[in-house]
Design a protein around this motif. Structure first.
Motif, PDB file in Angstrom:
ATOM      1  N   ARG A  73      39.868  53.110   9.566  1.00  0.00           N
ATOM      2  CA  ARG A  73      40.450  53.702   8.353  1.00  0.00           C
ATOM      3  C   ARG A  73      39.571  54.830   7.820  1.00  0.00           C
ATOM      4  N   LYS A  74      38.260  54.626   7.833  1.00  0.00           N
ATOM      5  CA  LYS A  74      37.337  55.665   7.357  1.00  0.00           C
ATOM      6  C   LYS A  74      37.432  56.906   8.229  1.00  0.00           C
ATOM      7  N   LEU A  75      37.537  56.715   9.535  1.00  0.00           N
ATOM      8  CA  LEU A  75      37.644  57.839  10.451  1.00  0.00           C
ATOM      9  C   LEU A  75      38.971  58.578  10.267  1.00  0.00           C
ATOM     10  N   ALA A  76      40.039  57.851   9.942  1.00  0.00           N
ATOM     11  CA  ALA A  76      41.363  58.453   9.796  1.00  0.00           C
ATOM     12  C   ALA A  76      41.632  58.994   8.395  1.00  0.00           C
ATOM     13  N   LEU A  77      40.772  58.688   7.444  1.00  0.00           N
ATOM     14  CA  LEU A  77      41.002  59.082   6.051  1.00  0.00           C
ATOM     15  C   LEU A  77      41.280  60.577   5.871  1.00  0.00           C
ATOM     16  N   PRO A  78      40.499  61.484   6.458  1.00  0.00           N
ATOM     17  CA  PRO A  78      40.779  62.903   6.233  1.00  0.00           C
ATOM     18  C   PRO A  78      41.939  63.451   7.079  1.00  0.00           C
ATOM     19  N   LEU A  79      42.487  62.655   7.959  1.00  0.00           N
ATOM     20  CA  LEU A  79      43.554  63.121   8.848  1.00  0.00           C
ATOM     21  C   LEU A  79      44.902  63.107   8.149  1.00  0.00           C
ATOM     22  N   LEU A  80      45.795  63.984   8.580  1.00  0.00           N
ATOM     23  CA  LEU A  80      47.149  64.017   8.043  1.00  0.00           C
ATOM     24  C   LEU A  80      47.940  62.823   8.556  1.00  0.00           C
ATOM     25  N   ASP A  81      48.946  62.416   7.772  1.00  0.00           N
ATOM     26  CA  ASP A  81      49.829  61.337   8.219  1.00  0.00           C
ATOM     27  C   ASP A  81      50.752  61.850   9.306  1.00  0.00           C
ATOM     28  N   SER A  82      51.073  60.971  10.223  1.00  0.00           N
ATOM     29  CA  SER A  82      52.023  61.296  11.274  1.00  0.00           C
ATOM     30  C   SER A  82      53.415  61.388  10.667  1.00  0.00           C
ATOM     31  N   LYS A  83      54.225  62.269  11.165  1.00  0.00           N
ATOM     32  CA  LYS A  83      55.591  62.414  10.663  1.00  0.00           C
ATOM     33  C   LYS A  83      56.526  61.393  11.285  1.00  0.00           C
ATOM     34  N   GLN A  84      56.036  60.659  12.264  1.00  0.00           N
ATOM     35  CA  GLN A  84      56.857  59.672  12.963  1.00  0.00           C
ATOM     36  C   GLN A  84      56.903  58.382  12.160  1.00  0.00           C
ATOM     37  N   HIS A  85      58.070  58.060  11.623  1.00  0.00           N
ATOM     38  CA  HIS A  85      58.214  56.847  10.831  1.00  0.00           C
ATOM     39  C   HIS A  85      58.835  55.717  11.640  1.00  0.00           C
ATOM     40  N   HIS A  86      59.549  56.074  12.692  1.00  0.00           N
ATOM     41  CA  HIS A  86      60.204  55.074  13.527  1.00  0.00           C
ATOM     42  C   HIS A  86      59.829  55.337  14.976  1.00  0.00           C
ATOM     43  N   SER A  87      59.480  54.293  15.671  1.00  0.00           N
ATOM     44  CA  SER A  87      59.140  54.415  17.083  1.00  0.00           C
ATOM     45  C   SER A  87      60.385  54.246  17.924  1.00  0.00           C
ATOM     46  N   LYS A  88      60.345  54.825  19.109  1.00  0.00           N
ATOM     47  CA  LYS A  88      61.424  54.663  20.070  1.00  0.00           C
ATOM     48  C   LYS A  88      60.811  54.193  21.367  1.00  0.00           C
ATOM     49  N   LEU A  89      61.445  53.213  21.984  1.00  0.00           N
ATOM     50  CA  LEU A  89      60.992  52.720  23.273  1.00  0.00           C
ATOM     51  C   LEU A  89      61.858  53.338  24.360  1.00  0.00           C
ATOM     52  N   LYS A 127      40.153  60.571  16.785  1.00  0.00           N
ATOM     53  CA  LYS A 127      40.916  61.182  15.701  1.00  0.00           C
ATOM     54  C   LYS A 127      42.300  61.608  16.172  1.00  0.00           C
ATOM     55  N   ALA A 128      42.395  62.111  17.383  1.00  0.00           N
ATOM     56  CA  ALA A 128      43.700  62.510  17.914  1.00  0.00           C
ATOM     57  C   ALA A 128      44.617  61.295  18.023  1.00  0.00           C
ATOM     58  N   GLY A 129      44.092  60.194  18.522  1.00  0.00           N
ATOM     59  CA  GLY A 129      44.891  58.980  18.632  1.00  0.00           C
ATOM     60  C   GLY A 129      45.240  58.390  17.285  1.00  0.00           C
ATOM     61  N   LEU A 130      44.286  58.366  16.382  1.00  0.00           N
ATOM     62  CA  LEU A 130      44.523  57.790  15.056  1.00  0.00           C
ATOM     63  C   LEU A 130      45.507  58.628  14.245  1.00  0.00           C
ATOM     64  N   SER A 131      45.479  59.951  14.423  1.00  0.00           N
ATOM     65  CA  SER A 131      46.415  60.789  13.673  1.00  0.00           C
ATOM     66  C   SER A 131      47.848  60.529  14.124  1.00  0.00           C
ATOM     67  N   ALA A 132      48.032  60.152  15.389  1.00  0.00           N
ATOM     68  CA  ALA A 132      49.372  59.810  15.870  1.00  0.00           C
ATOM     69  C   ALA A 132      49.823  58.460  15.314  1.00  0.00           C
ATOM     70  N   LEU A 133      48.881  57.555  15.041  1.00  0.00           N
ATOM     71  CA  LEU A 133      49.210  56.226  14.532  1.00  0.00           C
ATOM     72  C   LEU A 133      49.303  56.163  13.019  1.00  0.00           C
ATOM     73  N   LYS A 134      48.667  57.098  12.335  1.00  0.00           N
ATOM     74  CA  LYS A 134      48.565  57.028  10.883  1.00  0.00           C
ATOM     75  C   LYS A 134      49.895  57.417  10.232  1.00  0.00           C
ATOM     76  N   THR A 135      50.510  56.446   9.587  1.00  0.00           N
ATOM     77  CA  THR A 135      51.742  56.684   8.838  1.00  0.00           C
ATOM     78  C   THR A 135      51.537  56.197   7.415  1.00  0.00           C
ATOM     79  N   LEU A 136      52.528  56.400   6.584  1.00  0.00           N
ATOM     80  CA  LEU A 136      52.441  55.932   5.210  1.00  0.00           C
ATOM     81  C   LEU A 136      52.380  54.413   5.127  1.00  0.00           C
ATOM     82  N   TYR A 137      52.887  53.736   6.169  1.00  0.00           N
ATOM     83  CA  TYR A 137      52.992  52.282   6.140  1.00  0.00           C
ATOM     84  C   TYR A 137      51.780  51.557   6.700  1.00  0.00           C
ATOM     85  N   CYS A 138      50.923  52.255   7.418  1.00  0.00           N
ATOM     86  CA  CYS A 138      49.868  51.546   8.156  1.00  0.00           C
ATOM     87  C   CYS A 138      48.581  51.345   7.364  1.00  0.00           C
ATOM     88  N   CYS A 139      48.400  52.015   6.286  1.00  0.00           N
ATOM     89  CA  CYS A 139      47.127  51.924   5.574  1.00  0.00           C
ATOM     90  C   CYS A 139      47.182  51.022   4.351  1.00  0.00           C
TER      91      CYS A 139
END
Length: 116
Positions: free
Chosen positions: A40-56, A12-24
């Protein structure tokens, strides 16, 4: 000890970091873990990440990799900034070493990574 399995907490910790408005959505790439129904089922109750753009960030120089300093990929799959690899090649007669795996190769063997 918690009542929930530690594996579930870590997932859940990892999925919450990955979950954005665009990924589902339906246009989710197959590489995205959230393209799989079980995640997706596991991440459903989690909040969306605020990170919309990644940086390398380059592992060697700790500088941002962007169009001015694009990532270059070693044959083993690790990516580092062009600036870091060019400096390394200049110091070692065109040879570069992956700091994570100690793979030594020629600078001509790395390829530019294109990010979409």
């Amino acid at each position: 000890m918690t009542l929930e399995l530690l594996l579930n907490i870590y997932l859940k910790a990892g999925l919450s970091a990955l979950k954005t408005l665009y990924c589902c959505g339906d246009d989710c790439t197959k590489e995205d873990p959230l393209s799989q129904e079980s995640f997706r089922k596991l991440a459903l109750p989690l909040l969306d990440s605020k990170q919309h753009h990644s940086k390398l960030v380059c592992y060697i120089t700790k500088e941002l990799m962007d169009t001015e300093n694009p990532p270059q990929v070693f044959p083993n799959g690790y990516a580092y900034s062009t600036k870091a690899l060019e400096e390394m090649a200049k110091k070692n007669n065109g040879k570069i070493t992956c700091p994570r795996t100690a793979l030594i190769c020629s600078y001509s063997e790395v390829v530019k990574a294109y990010i979409s």
